[in-house]
Design a protein around this motif. Structure first.
Motif, PDB file in Angstrom:
ATOM      1  N   HIS A  75      40.987  61.081  37.152  1.00  0.00           N
ATOM      2  CA  HIS A  75      40.385  60.918  35.830  1.00  0.00           C
ATOM      3  C   HIS A  75      39.699  59.555  35.718  1.00  0.00           C
TER       4      HIS A  75
ATOM      5  N   VAL B 198      37.036  67.833  34.236  1.00  0.00           N
ATOM      6  CA  VAL B 198      37.452  67.153  35.455  1.00  0.00           C
ATOM      7  C   VAL B 198      38.504  68.007  36.136  1.00  0.00           C
TER       8      VAL B 198
ATOM      9  N   LEU C  69      38.092  66.975  29.220  1.00  0.00           N
ATOM     10  CA  LEU C  69      38.553  65.661  28.773  1.00  0.00           C
ATOM     11  C   LEU C  69      37.479  64.966  27.949  1.00  0.00           C
TER      12      LEU C  69
ATOM     13  N   LEU D 156      36.641  61.204  27.404  1.00  0.00           N
ATOM     14  CA  LEU D 156      36.946  59.889  27.972  1.00  0.00           C
ATOM     15  C   LEU D 156      36.148  58.830  27.228  1.00  0.00           C
TER      16      LEU D 156
ATOM     17  N   THR E 108      41.608  57.168  29.302  1.00  0.00           N
ATOM     18  CA  THR E 108      41.855  58.592  29.431  1.00  0.00           C
ATOM     19  C   THR E 108      43.032  58.956  28.526  1.00  0.00           C
TER      20      THR E 108
END
Length: 663
Positions: free
Chosen positions: A463, A548, A553, A555, A568
């Motif tokens: 991540h 991902v 996600l 971010l 994250t």
């Protein structure tokens, strides 16, 4: 009520007092040092007066200048906040003599509680239970050691005039007593102007529970419940909560009555906090009384709906307490996290630097709120070595403790800070430990959970790397603009687009290969790791949206030059894009140069040139940000040079000693 007050403090507490004063229609006067000319508390007040240089003893501890500023501006009262002059009875008396109201207890009450030794004697006469120990005036080191030997180890040495964990050392064996006493006395003298200490039996697995008390000029007293402040590092509080987990109504009444008895015994007026050390079986002992508002007062406000600063102002203005004991009600659970500029992995060494990013979770500033953040700094401000390392206080409220814990983790995850080391990720780990989540609390919690806090698995590197590459790509896209030839869309006439990006992540040097598929999917690979990434939203702001490796996600990535801070859902990581032409580290690390980790003052040199030392031996002691820091030998060797002297002011990175490796 007052029309104008002066706030004799700085940082978040000055901002906190100013906000309540503004709500009540009271004008405010700030005071500031050279370093604080552009500080947030100055901007929040109606007027401001410069009172001196950066060192507290040249400004915020200059009672004469602060009182002169109050008189010159027509302030009717002075609110001292906490720290600095807040528990200085001479300052309180000087205010009284000048006809300016001191928003705090009378000088006699401050004096009575200002010495831990004298306060314990007073509490003993009032029938408040005490921890066994020596609280007298004989300060001969041999005598104090004899008292400790008689009590049995472990013992606790504490500055008699102290507070905030300064001038405090736990000693577990007789051979360590002399060095701990000397260090404790040095820190006490520097912080409080007195080297006087007391020695007590060190309660094992203690809980630190304090009671908020209030008194008025009519002889009325109430307590406003308790706060559990057991989670500490270096004897300073990290997480505080109210009510204390496991507290029964009967025990609260007992502790509340003892706290009120302590306040009544000295004719206390205003806000005060009576602190107790508690055994796991519920027995409690008086520790000290802080004759001021506490840093953690917002958790009490959160569960009562009261503004304790407003209570302070009303009582100081001669009004009676707003409520009786029977009127005070508690609702829900609140937790406060102290956000500090420090490096938990390096024994919580305070950090300095500029707050390049300070993005808070959605919050309210005062009154009852699910999330509240009190801060004295803004994005772009600097945390300097002149004052303490606190950035902010994050306070959450929930219907019960489990709801408050969930809200705390979410709020900490949404708090983004870059530009210096801080403890936000550490606080998330503390709150997630088995001990804290299940309310198995004592002051050794951090040491007991050391493995989970310092040796746990790192953040998912996939991540972190994906976030860094996404930010780099997004920046390149927005910099290219409408120019089709500069646009980094990876279009190729034949084959797949492929490039190499070098990153430094968590001590690892990675050569990341980015390959762009025909469908727009990226493949990132390094070593034996392969990660698929599908970008969805690449904005010029910090927030990025991507899939991902099958997980959608959001971010947040902030970039400053070649440095990237990746946030994250699991936490925060720092990434550096590496210039492949860089020739490597030429800093001299590992060459035997021992340098100051931050600006400060040398307070002790413990070795001399030519002396042989073992790994871990103490070599020198510096003082910075109100704390002592011991420089230890990184390996066995011989001290080849001592390059500083006691009393020297040193900048970060200055070489203090040189140590040759043992043959």
């Amino acid at each position: 009520m007052f029309q104008k007050i002066l706030i004799a403090n700085r940082g978040e507490i000055a901002c906190r007092v100013a906000a309540t004063a503004r709500r009540l229609g009271i004008r405010t006067v700030a005071v500031y040092s050279d370093a604080d000319a552009s500080a947030r508390h100055v901007a929040m007040c109606d007027e401001a007066v410069h009172i001196g240089g950066n060192r507290p003893q040249d400004s915020y501890l200059r009672a004469d200048r602060i009182l002169a500023a109050a008189v010159a501006t027509g302030a009717q009262a002075i609110h001292p906040g906490y720290g600095f002059l807040s528990e200085n009875n001479a300052f309180a008396q000087a205010c009284h003599d000048a006809g300016v109201v001191f928003i705090g207890p009378p000088p006699s009450a401050i004096a009575a509680m200002g010495s831990k030794s004298a306060a314990k004697a007073l509490m003993e006469r009032a029938g408040v239970p005490l921890v066994p120990g020596y609280h007298g005036d004989n300060q001969d080191p041999a005598f104090l050691q004899a008292q400790a030997d008689r009590m049995g180890y472990p013992v606790l040495i504490k500055a008699s005039a102290g507070g905030g964990g300064k001038g405090m050392r736990a000693v577990h064996q007789p051979s360590d007593f002399a060095a701990a006493l000397a260090s404790c006395q040095r820190e006490a003298q520097a912080s409080f102007g007195s080297a006087h200490v007391l020695v007590e039996r060190y309660v094992t697995q203690p809980r630190h529970i304090e009671i908020q008390v209030f008194g008025d000029t009519y002889g009325h007293y109430v307590h406003v419940g308790e706060r559990d402040c057991s989670v500490q590092r270096r004897h300073q509080k990290v997480l505080e909560e109210a009510p204390a987990p496991g507290m029964t109504a009967e025990r609260r009444a007992q502790m509340g009555e003892a706290a009120v008895a302590a306040a009544r015994s000295v004719g206390y007026v205003g806000a005060g906090t009576v602190e107790f050390i508690c055994e796991q079986d519920g027995r409690f002992y008086f520790m000290e009384m802080n004759t001021r508002l506490q840093v953690e007062h917002p958790v009490t406000e959160a569960i009562t709906g009261l503004d304790l600063v407003e209570w302070q102002l009303r009582v100081a203005a001669g009004e009676p307490l707003p409520l009786t004991q029977a009127d005070i009600r508690f609702s829900g659970h609140a937790i406060e996290a102290r956000i500090c500029a420090e490096n938990p992995a390096q024994q919580f060494l305070p950090a300095t630097g500029t707050l390049q990013v300070l993005r808070a979770p959605a919050h309210q500033s005062f009154a009852v709120a699910p999330v509240r953040m009190d801060s004295g700094v803004r994005e772009g401000d600097a945390i300097t070595p002149h004052y303490d390392s606190m950035i902010a206080k994050l306070i959450v409220w929930g219907e019960d403790r489990s709801a408050a814990l969930a809200r705390l983790d979410a709020a900490l995850a949404d708090l983004h800070i870059t530009g210096l080391s801080h403890n936000v990720s550490f606080l998330r780990r503390v709150a997630a430990t088995r001990s804290f989540s299940q309310a198995q609390l004592d002051t050794a919690l951090i040491e007991r959970e050391h493995a989970a806090l310092f040796e746990g698995p790192p953040l998912p590197i996939e991540h972190t790397v994906a976030g860094a590459i996404l930010r780099l790509h997004s920046d390149e896209t927005h910099q290219a603009g409408a120019d089709p030839w500069s646009h980094p869309d990876h279009w190729r006439l034949h084959g797949q687009a492929r490039r190499e990006i070098r990153l430094h992540v968590d001590g690892q040097s990675l050569r990341v290969i980015q390959t762009v598929q025909a469908d727009g999917t990226w493949q990132l690979s390094w070593d034996a790791v392969k990660v698929s990434v599908r970008p969805f939203s690449l904005s010029d702001g910090p927030v990025l949206d991507a899939d991902v490796h099958g997980q959608r996600l959001r971010l947040s990535v902030y970039r400053h030059g070649q440095d990237l801070d990746v946030f994250t859902p699991a936490g925060h990581a720092r990434v550096q894009r590496v210039d492949p032409l860089h020739q490597g580290d030429t800093s001299g690390a590992g060459s035997g140069r021992l340098t100051a980790l931050m600006p400060g003052k040398v307070v002790a040199i413990l070795v001399q040139a030519g002396q042989s030392v073992k790994q871990g031996d103490a070599l020198a002691v510096t003082e910075a940000m109100k704390m002592e820091h011991t420089l230890t030998a990184p390996h066995d060797g011989t001290v080849s040079a001592v390059l500083c002297g006691v009393g020297d002011q040193v900048a970060e990175g200055v070489e203090l000693l040189r140590l040759d490796v043992a043959a």
